[in-house]
Design an enzyme around this catalytic site. Structure first.
Site: not given
Ligand code: NDP
Length: 481
Positions: A148, A246, A280, A458
């Site tokens: 995001n 976070e 977030c 952070e």
């Molecule tokens: P994720 O938590 O799945 O992904 C965040 C990061 O973690 C990405 O780089 C992802 O890689 C990586 N990741 C995923 N699974 C693993 C794992 N098992 N071990 C290590 N790294 C991992 O978020 P999503 O992008 O799927 O979004 C889903 C939901 O998460 C959103 O709808 C929102 O609610 C929340 N979200 C919150 C954020 C915030 O700023 N608080 C930011 C993004 C998401 P990859 O992209 O390859 O899956």
């Protein structure tokens, strides 16, 4: 041509590749991106150790120059790189440019911090002995970042990691790889040891999981969802790896009966629908005093209906598409859920057909909601917001605090007494008064409470707590003669 990973200081193809398309226009192919192999990750982790030892010997000004160069280039190229970001993530161009510029400011801020790493010195409780307390690099830091804010979030982790003397292995979100390659190209051409910085694009479940389970890393900084965060913490504890996380939130903006109505509406619209609600810090709960409720709701709904949804790169677009089909499907499911829970959908929340084939939906406002509804408990990451009507300031504060999360909260009021009480009693890491719940500075701490954060804060000087380890030295000077 496939965009490559940076492994042990070399740009390498992976074991496979993925395609990335523009969510504003699916016919626009952004590129193909290498997916790092397990062996490549192992190799780059070994090289990172070697490079970190060399980086630790660089003088402070040499490190400062590296960080300044990265920051200055990001700021100078914010138009070009902001366009790329908007193209692959879907946020309006102005937001994309602003994000890249802000990313540059993280690097220039931490460039200055390179020269401000000053320890403490004191006498021992034992006579004739001095004590020197200093911070040292923690080693190799794994950075796992979301889609995001693909450039800003990564930068607010990478800049302090490098500033405080660490090597970095970066696993960006697989849905925004072009922004990751662009930032890595800028970092890789600087005066840094070979392998100090690695880019390992690949799926979170595969390469991300391998990275967080590796005994070769010393710390993990993660931003993303709560379930993935909990999984990472579980993996980290096996090796006693330091973690900073976070995660999501369910931020509330409290609108009091004495609020400036136009200000309150504009803060709510910006907080709820900026970045298509995919942040977030989004204002996903609007806790509104009964004395202003009807007037506020009328203007809020009119404002949401008037928002121009469109292609991220088109002039006048106020809200771009959501990032992916999966996110769109989840958002629309939340709209159905809200209705089935008894909330009234006053506007929006529908899939939009546009001239370009993309993941468009209209900004949605739920009315007559209760704080115990799932739409008010779970992070939706969608352009959806809920109004919760309350009868008093005390009730508003209690609703604001009734959440498992705790990243940001805000109050709109002209009462100093209410603003002061709220600032002191809202259980969130960030509190705002007559400002949006989103939008924070780089030189002060950022983080939340409850399920929103875990580990040290952070940004600002607070980042040193995570990216360094403290050493206490005792020195006996002996007899000078
Ligand atoms: P994720 O938590 O799945 O992904 C965040 C990061 O973690 C990405 O780089 C992802 O890689 C990586 N990741 C995923 N699974 C693993 C794992 N098992 N071990 C290590 N790294 C991992 O978020 P999503 O992008 O799927 O979004 C889903 C939901 O998460 C959103 O709808 C929102 O609610 C929340 N979200 C919150 C954020 C915030 O700023 N608080 C930011 C993004 C998401 P990859 O992209 O390859 O899956």
């Amino acid at each position: 041509m496939t965009q490559l990973n940076l492994i042990s200081g070399d740009w390498l193809a992976g074991e496979s590749e993925i395609e990335n398309r523009n969510p504003s226009d699916l016919s626009d192919l952004i590129g193909h991106f290498a997916q790092a192999s397990s062996e490549q990750l192992e190799a780059t982790l070994v090289q990172a150790r070697v490079a970190q030892a060399e980086w630790a010997t660089y003088g402070l000004e040499r490190k400062q120059a590296v960080l300044n160069a990265i920051g200055n280039e990001l700021m100078a190229r914010s138009e070009e790189l902001g366009t790329l970001l908007a193209r692959e993530e879907g946020k309006p161009l102005a937001e994309g440019k602003g994000e890249v510029f802000r990313a540059g400011q993280f690097f220039t801020y931490y460039a200055a911090e390179c020269l401000r790493q000053i320890g403490e010195n004191s006498d021992s409780v034992r006579a004739g002995i001095e004590v020197d307390v200093r911070r040292e690099p923690i080693g190799t830091v794994a950075i796992i970042s979301p889609w995001n804010f693909p450039t800003a979030t990564a930068s607010w982790k990478i800049a302090p990691a490098l500033c405080y003397g660490n090597a970095v292995v970066w696993k960006p979100a697989n849905i925004t790889p072009a922004s990751a390659v662009a930032l890595t190209e800028i970092i890789a051409k600087q005066d840094i040891p070979k392998g100090l910085f690695s880019l390992v694009m690949g799926s979170g479940r595969a390469i991300g999981q391998q990275l967080v389970e590796s005994p070769m890393i010393d710390a993990i900084s993660f931003t993303g969802s709560v379930p993935v965060g909990k999984g990472i913490a579980t993996a980290a504890i096996q090796n006693l790896t330091k973690v900073q996380m976070e995660m999501g939130s369910k931020n509330a903006l409290a609108v009091m009966d004495d609020a400036d109505l136009d200000l309150a509406v504009s803060l709510a619209l910006g907080g709820a629908f900026g970045s298509t609600g995919q942040k977030c810090t989004a204002s996903s709960r609007l806790v509104v005093h009964a004395g202003i409720h009807d007037a506020f709701v009328d203007k809020l709904v009119a404002g949401a209906q008037a928002m121009k949804v469109g292609h991220a790169l088109e002039d006048g677009t106020q809200m771009g598409p959501v990032v992916s089909q999966q996110q769109l499907t989840e958002n629309l499911a939340y709209v159905d859920l809200g209705k089935s829970e008894g909330a009234e959908l006053a506007c929006g929340g529908a899939r939009l057909d546009m001239p370009h084939d993309g993941f468009y939906m209209s900004p949605g406002v739920f009315l007559n909601t209760r704080n115990d509804m799932r739409i008010n408990r779970e992070e939706m990451f969608a352009p959806l917001t809920s109004v919760i009507k309350v009868g008093s300031y005390d009730e508003a504060l209690s609703v604001v605090n009734d959440t498992n999360f705790g990243l940001t909260s805000g109050i709109v009021t002209q009462s100093l007494a209410r603003a002061t009480h709220f600032r002191r009693n809202a259980r969130t890491g960030v509190v705002t008064v007559n400002l949006p719940t989103a939008g924070t500075d780089y030189h002060v701490p950022f983080g939340g409470r409850g399920d929103s954060s875990y580990g040290p804060r952070e940004q600002g000087k607070a980042a040193a707590e995570f990216y360094t380890t403290v050493k206490t030295a005792y020195i006996s000077a002996g007899d000078p003669v």
